[in-house]
Design a protein around this motif. Structure first.
Motif, short mmCIF file in Angstrom:
data_model
loop_
_atom_site.label_atom_id
_atom_site.label_comp_id
_atom_site.label_asym_id
_atom_site.label_seq_id
_atom_site.Cartn_x
_atom_site.Cartn_y
_atom_site.Cartn_z
N VAL A 51 0.84 -1.19 0.00
CA VAL A 51 0.00 0.00 0.00
C VAL A 51 0.88 1.24 0.00
O VAL A 51 1.79 1.38 0.81
N SER A 52 0.60 2.14 -0.94
CA SER A 52 1.29 3.43 -0.94
C SER A 52 0.28 4.50 -1.34
O SER A 52 -0.54 4.30 -2.24
N PHE A 53 0.31 5.61 -0.65
CA PHE A 53 -0.61 6.69 -0.95
C PHE A 53 0.04 8.00 -0.55
O PHE A 53 0.94 8.05 0.26
N GLU A 54 -0.44 9.06 -1.18
CA GLU A 54 -0.01 10.40 -0.80
C GLU A 54 -1.20 11.10 -0.17
O GLU A 54 -2.29 11.12 -0.74
N GLU A 55 -0.95 11.67 0.97
CA GLU A 55 -2.02 12.36 1.67
C GLU A 55 -2.27 13.71 1.00
O GLU A 55 -1.33 14.45 0.69
#
Length: 77
Positions: A54-58
């Motif tokens: 899982v990778s995400f940018e806030e």
């Protein structure tokens, strides 16, 4: 009928050997516990692997962005 008769005669013998004050889960209890422990370990390992993918940018906070620009942009609420 003879099997039924033999079982009815063996049941009192088994009851005499059983100590009512000492009851343990035995081998079956250990096997069930071990299988559950291995299943939990495998689930934790799988979850760790999936969480690593899982990778995400806030997204930036609109109020913080407005404050950084000197208050010129209005924040939507």
């Amino acid at each position: 009928m003879s099997a039924h008769l033999a079982l009815t005669q063996l049941v009192p013998l088994a009851a005499k050997e059983l100590d009512e004050n000492k009851v343990t889960p035995g081998v079956l209890g250990f096997v069930v516990f071990a299988v559950m422990a291995v299943a939990v370990w495998m689930l934790m390992k799988s979850m760790n692997r999936h969480m690593g993918k899982v990778s995400f940018e806030e997204t930036p906070d609109p109020k913080a962005a407005a404050a950084a620009q000197g208050g010129k942009a209005t924040a939507r609420e």
